[in-house]
Design an enzyme around this catalytic site. Structure first.
Site, PDB file in Angstrom:
ATOM      1  N   LYS A  11       0.819  -1.214   0.000  1.00 59.88           N
ATOM      2  CA  LYS A  11       0.000   0.000   0.000  1.00 59.88           C
ATOM      3  C   LYS A  11       0.863   1.279   0.000  1.00 59.88           C
ATOM      4  O   LYS A  11       2.064   1.235   0.279  1.00 59.88           O
ATOM      5  CB  LYS A  11      -0.933  -0.033   1.214  1.00 59.88           C
ATOM      6  CG  LYS A  11      -1.970  -1.174   1.160  1.00 59.88           C
ATOM      7  CD  LYS A  11      -2.910  -1.112   2.357  1.00 59.88           C
ATOM      8  CE  LYS A  11      -3.979  -2.197   2.287  1.00 59.88           C
ATOM      9  NZ  LYS A  11      -4.918  -2.105   3.446  1.00 59.88           N
ATOM     10  N   TYR A  51     -12.382  -2.071  -3.696  1.00 60.77           N
ATOM     11  CA  TYR A  51     -12.836  -2.247  -2.313  1.00 60.77           C
ATOM     12  C   TYR A  51     -14.351  -2.134  -2.182  1.00 60.77           C
ATOM     13  O   TYR A  51     -14.863  -1.854  -1.102  1.00 60.77           O
ATOM     14  CB  TYR A  51     -12.142  -1.225  -1.397  1.00 60.77           C
ATOM     15  CG  TYR A  51     -10.773  -1.653  -0.915  1.00 60.77           C
ATOM     16  CD1 TYR A  51     -10.611  -2.774  -0.099  1.00 60.77           C
ATOM     17  CD2 TYR A  51      -9.631  -0.923  -1.243  1.00 60.77           C
ATOM     18  CE1 TYR A  51      -9.362  -3.161   0.363  1.00 60.77           C
ATOM     19  CE2 TYR A  51      -8.369  -1.306  -0.779  1.00 60.77           C
ATOM     20  CZ  TYR A  51      -8.248  -2.431   0.029  1.00 60.77           C
ATOM     21  OH  TYR A  51      -7.016  -2.802   0.494  1.00 60.77           O
ATOM     22  N   PHE A  59     -15.270   3.578   7.104  1.00 64.13           N
ATOM     23  CA  PHE A  59     -13.926   3.983   6.679  1.00 64.13           C
ATOM     24  C   PHE A  59     -13.719   3.900   5.162  1.00 64.13           C
ATOM     25  O   PHE A  59     -12.618   4.124   4.673  1.00 64.13           O
ATOM     26  CB  PHE A  59     -12.866   3.134   7.391  1.00 64.13           C
ATOM     27  CG  PHE A  59     -13.036   1.635   7.191  1.00 64.13           C
ATOM     28  CD1 PHE A  59     -12.616   1.005   6.030  1.00 64.13           C
ATOM     29  CD2 PHE A  59     -13.636   0.868   8.179  1.00 64.13           C
ATOM     30  CE1 PHE A  59     -12.780  -0.362   5.846  1.00 64.13           C
ATOM     31  CE2 PHE A  59     -13.804  -0.510   8.002  1.00 64.13           C
ATOM     32  CZ  PHE A  59     -13.369  -1.115   6.830  1.00 64.13           C
ATOM     33  N   ARG A  87      -1.866 -14.284   4.700  1.00 59.78           N
ATOM     34  CA  ARG A  87      -2.572 -13.609   5.801  1.00 59.78           C
ATOM     35  C   ARG A  87      -1.751 -13.726   7.097  1.00 59.78           C
ATOM     36  O   ARG A  87      -1.723 -12.804   7.894  1.00 59.78           O
ATOM     37  CB  ARG A  87      -3.967 -14.217   6.005  1.00 59.78           C
ATOM     38  CG  ARG A  87      -4.928 -14.088   4.815  1.00 59.78           C
ATOM     39  CD  ARG A  87      -5.418 -12.693   4.538  1.00 59.78           C
ATOM     40  NE  ARG A  87      -5.989 -12.051   5.685  1.00 59.78           N
ATOM     41  CZ  ARG A  87      -6.677 -10.892   5.637  1.00 59.78           C
ATOM     42  NH1 ARG A  87      -6.867 -10.280   4.461  1.00 59.78           N
ATOM     43  NH2 ARG A  87      -7.150 -10.344   6.718  1.00 59.78           N
ATOM     44  N   THR A  93      -5.236  -6.994  10.897  1.00 57.36           N
ATOM     45  CA  THR A  93      -5.560  -5.717  10.247  1.00 57.36           C
ATOM     46  C   THR A  93      -5.029  -4.525  11.048  1.00 57.36           C
ATOM     47  O   THR A  93      -4.422  -3.599  10.492  1.00 57.36           O
ATOM     48  CB  THR A  93      -7.098  -5.581  10.095  1.00 57.36           C
ATOM     49  OG1 THR A  93      -7.601  -6.751   9.448  1.00 57.36           O
ATOM     50  CG2 THR A  93      -7.461  -4.337   9.308  1.00 57.36           C
ATOM     51  N   ARG A 104       2.636  -6.282   9.285  1.00 50.06           N
ATOM     52  CA  ARG A 104       1.902  -5.170   9.897  1.00 50.06           C
ATOM     53  C   ARG A 104       2.477  -4.812  11.269  1.00 50.06           C
ATOM     54  O   ARG A 104       2.527  -3.636  11.627  1.00 50.06           O
ATOM     55  CB  ARG A 104       0.413  -5.501   9.954  1.00 50.06           C
ATOM     56  CG  ARG A 104      -0.231  -5.335   8.556  1.00 50.06           C
ATOM     57  CD  ARG A 104      -1.586  -5.958   8.481  1.00 50.06           C
ATOM     58  NE  ARG A 104      -2.345  -5.511   7.316  1.00 50.06           N
ATOM     59  CZ  ARG A 104      -3.489  -6.065   6.937  1.00 50.06           C
ATOM     60  NH1 ARG A 104      -4.004  -7.076   7.602  1.00 50.06           N
ATOM     61  NH2 ARG A 104      -4.133  -5.618   5.866  1.00 50.06           N
ATOM     62  N   ASN A 114      -2.027   0.303   6.734  1.00 48.41           N
ATOM     63  CA  ASN A 114      -1.442  -0.911   7.301  1.00 48.41           C
ATOM     64  C   ASN A 114      -0.588  -1.706   6.311  1.00 48.41           C
ATOM     65  O   ASN A 114      -0.468  -2.926   6.421  1.00 48.41           O
ATOM     66  CB  ASN A 114      -2.535  -1.765   7.950  1.00 48.41           C
ATOM     67  CG  ASN A 114      -3.609  -2.162   6.968  1.00 48.41           C
ATOM     68  OD1 ASN A 114      -3.526  -1.843   5.786  1.00 48.41           O
ATOM     69  ND2 ASN A 114      -4.616  -2.861   7.449  1.00 48.41           N
ATOM     70  N   HIS A 117      -2.259  -5.432   1.549  1.00 53.81           N
ATOM     71  CA  HIS A 117      -3.553  -6.085   1.343  1.00 53.81           C
ATOM     72  C   HIS A 117      -3.279  -7.534   0.947  1.00 53.81           C
ATOM     73  O   HIS A 117      -2.316  -7.799   0.229  1.00 53.81           O
ATOM     74  CB  HIS A 117      -4.337  -5.404   0.202  1.00 53.81           C
ATOM     75  CG  HIS A 117      -5.498  -6.241  -0.260  1.00 53.81           C
ATOM     76  ND1 HIS A 117      -6.732  -6.188   0.353  1.00 53.81           N
ATOM     77  CD2 HIS A 117      -5.595  -7.193  -1.227  1.00 53.81           C
ATOM     78  CE1 HIS A 117      -7.540  -7.065  -0.238  1.00 53.81           C
ATOM     79  NE2 HIS A 117      -6.868  -7.688  -1.205  1.00 53.81           N
ATOM     80  N   GLU A 128      -9.682 -10.914  -7.476  1.00 57.18           N
ATOM     81  CA  GLU A 128      -8.737  -9.812  -7.264  1.00 57.18           C
ATOM     82  C   GLU A 128      -7.530  -9.913  -8.190  1.00 57.18           C
ATOM     83  O   GLU A 128      -7.027  -8.895  -8.671  1.00 57.18           O
ATOM     84  CB  GLU A 128      -8.301  -9.779  -5.792  1.00 57.18           C
ATOM     85  CG  GLU A 128      -9.443  -9.364  -4.875  1.00 57.18           C
ATOM     86  CD  GLU A 128      -9.068  -9.325  -3.402  1.00 57.18           C
ATOM     87  OE1 GLU A 128      -9.933  -8.990  -2.585  1.00 57.18           O
ATOM     88  OE2 GLU A 128      -7.906  -9.618  -3.059  1.00 57.18           O
TER      89      GLU A 128
HETATM   90  P1  ADP Z   1      -7.780  -6.819   5.871  1.00 55.59           P
HETATM   91  O1  ADP Z   1      -7.020  -5.854   4.972  1.00 55.59           O
HETATM   92  O2  ADP Z   1      -6.953  -7.278   7.033  1.00 55.59           O
HETATM   93  O3  ADP Z   1      -8.417  -7.953   5.118  1.00 55.59           O
HETATM   94  P2  ADP Z   1     -10.466  -5.621   6.018  1.00 55.59           P
HETATM   95  O4  ADP Z   1     -10.778  -6.391   4.789  1.00 55.59           O
HETATM   96  O5  ADP Z   1     -11.384  -5.732   7.181  1.00 55.59           O
HETATM   97  O6  ADP Z   1      -8.976  -5.961   6.550  1.00 55.59           O
HETATM   98  O7  ADP Z   1     -10.357  -4.056   5.677  1.00 55.59           O
HETATM   99  C1  ADP Z   1      -9.778  -3.624   4.461  1.00 55.59           C
HETATM  100  C2  ADP Z   1      -8.893  -2.449   4.754  1.00 55.59           C
HETATM  101  O8  ADP Z   1      -9.696  -1.355   5.213  1.00 55.59           O
HETATM  102  C3  ADP Z   1      -7.863  -2.641   5.869  1.00 55.59           C
HETATM  103  O9  ADP Z   1      -6.698  -3.325   5.465  1.00 55.59           O
HETATM  104  C4  ADP Z   1      -7.573  -1.215   6.258  1.00 55.59           C
HETATM  105  O10 ADP Z   1      -6.687  -0.564   5.325  1.00 55.59           O
HETATM  106  C5  ADP Z   1      -8.957  -0.579   6.151  1.00 55.59           C
HETATM  107  N1  ADP Z   1      -9.642  -0.618   7.455  1.00 55.59           N
HETATM  108  C6  ADP Z   1     -10.184  -1.701   8.069  1.00 55.59           C
HETATM  109  N2  ADP Z   1     -10.733  -1.377   9.269  1.00 55.59           N
HETATM  110  C7  ADP Z   1     -10.528  -0.040   9.415  1.00 55.59           C
HETATM  111  C8  ADP Z   1     -10.851   0.914  10.437  1.00 55.59           C
HETATM  112  N3  ADP Z   1     -11.483   0.536  11.562  1.00 55.59           N
HETATM  113  N4  ADP Z   1     -10.482   2.204  10.238  1.00 55.59           N
HETATM  114  C9  ADP Z   1      -9.839   2.595   9.120  1.00 55.59           C
HETATM  115  N5  ADP Z   1      -9.500   1.744   8.108  1.00 55.59           N
HETATM  116  C10 ADP Z   1      -9.830   0.456   8.251  1.00 55.59           C
HETATM  117 MG    MG Z   2      -9.890  -7.908   3.649  1.00 57.91          MG
END
Ligand code: ADP
Ligand code: MG
Length: 140
Positions: A11, A51, A59, A87, A93, A104, A114, A117, A128
């Protein structure tokens, strides 16, 4: 376990801090092969499409802005159980919850910014990968 492919994105927070090589080393050290990779700049609309599953989350707008705020490196990782293994290497996350040694835990700046992805299931991995790469770009 079967050989799988998964979609990874380094990212903007990580490309900005010149961490592409350090993150790639984590994947390779875990036995994941980077079989396709390109550095691109997403528009906010493209980030929003990628997304879309999160469109109802509070968010979402912030996430799309962030993903379009600088270059990203999109990649296909291949290996035994690559989806779950990636993962694990990524970590939780929220970096505050991520296990020591994960990407992370070491590099992420916040739950939003973070660093990486990773696809979460075989169906989403296939979708994807097809979002960013054509079959011709996947040579294994
Ligand atoms: P992951 O990337 O671990 O699969 P998610 O699919 O739940 O997590 O979320 C996608 C992305 O959205 C996260 O990697 C992060 O960049 C963002 N995100 C998730 N939760 C939050 C939050 N509470 N506040 C801000 N950004 C968030
Ligand atoms: Mg995800």
């Amino acid at each position: 376990m079967a050989i799988e492919r998964t979609l990874s994105i380094i990212k903007p927070d990580a490309t900005k801090r010149n961490l592409t090589g350090k993150i790639n080393a984590k994947f390779e050290d875990a036995g994941l092969r980077i079989i396709a990779q390109k550095r691109i700049q997403l528009t906010k609309d493209q980030a929003g499409k990628f997304y879309e599953v999160h469109a109802a989350r509070p968010f979402y707008d912030e996430l799309c802005e962030f993903m379009a705020s600088g270059p990203v490196v999109v990649q296909v990782l291949e290996g035994e159980g690559a989806i779950g293994k990636n993962r694990e290497v990524m970590g939780a996350t929220n970096p505050a919850d991520a296990a020591a040694g994960t990407i992370r835990a070491e590099f992420a700046e916040s739950v939003g910014e973070n660093s990486v992805h990773g696809s979460d299931a075989p169906e989403t991995a296939a979708e994807e990968i097809a979002f960013y790469f054509s079959g011709l770009e996947l040579v294994g």
